[in-house]
Write a protein that holds these residues in place. Structure first.
Motif, PDB file in Angstrom:
ATOM      1  N   ILE A  51      64.129   4.018  87.814  1.00  0.00           N
ATOM      2  CA  ILE A  51      64.021   2.801  88.398  1.00  0.00           C
ATOM      3  C   ILE A  51      63.845   1.392  87.576  1.00  0.00           C
ATOM      4  O   ILE A  51      63.530   1.638  86.582  1.00  0.00           O
ATOM      5  N   THR A  57      66.367   1.625  92.402  1.00  0.00           N
ATOM      6  CA  THR A  57      66.557   3.203  91.816  1.00  0.00           C
ATOM      7  C   THR A  57      67.795   3.656  91.947  1.00  0.00           C
ATOM      8  O   THR A  57      68.541   3.182  92.738  1.00  0.00           O
ATOM      9  N   TYR A  59      69.736   7.990  91.612  1.00  0.00           N
ATOM     10  CA  TYR A  59      69.202   9.269  91.436  1.00  0.00           C
ATOM     11  C   TYR A  59      70.470  10.304  90.971  1.00  0.00           C
ATOM     12  O   TYR A  59      71.840   9.642  91.580  1.00  0.00           O
ATOM     13  N   SER A  70      59.010   6.264  91.747  1.00  0.00           N
ATOM     14  CA  SER A  70      58.258   5.128  92.187  1.00  0.00           C
ATOM     15  C   SER A  70      57.544   4.744  91.099  1.00  0.00           C
ATOM     16  O   SER A  70      57.347   5.494  89.841  1.00  0.00           O
TER      17      SER A  70
END
Length: 115
Positions: A51, A57, A59, A70
């Motif tokens: 983040i 964000t 992944y 988060s």
């Protein structure tokens, strides 16, 4: 400098969920990015999620749709919500912060997923 403390690792059955926490020693709004990495048994440390300070964000493909990163600025904490866990998610999970172009790592937290 930044000190990072991870928590939340546990033994969980496949299909279960866990939430990892990474508490930072300074205001995370001053930190460029915070990320989760993991090291599976016998493997090199690998990227899981990140983040950025603006909130975007990203992944690893292996966790997309199952994990969510988060942040809670008031608590100076970043979270990793892990759902639909698989045995191959078993690893030590590490938090990493980039602050003034330097990387800082936590001590890691063990996640074990049983089949």
């Amino acid at each position: 400098q930044v000190q990072l403390v991870e928590s939340g690792g546990a033994l969980v059955q496949a299909g279960g969920s866990l939430r990892l926490s990474c508490a930072a020693s300074r205001n995370i709004r001053s930190i460029n990015s915070m990320a989760w990495y993991r090291q599976r048994p016998g493997k090199q440390r690998e990227f899981v999620a990140i983040i950025i300070s603006g909130g975007s964000t990203n992944y690893a493909d292996s966790v997309k749709g199952r994990f969510t990163i988060s942040r809670d600025d008031a608590r100076n904490t970043v979270y990793l919500q892990m759902n639909s866990l698989k045995p191959e998610d078993t690893a030590v999970y590490y938090c990493r912060a980039i602050f003034t172009a330097e990387p800082y790592w936590g001590q890691g937290t063990q996640v074990t997923v049983s089949s």
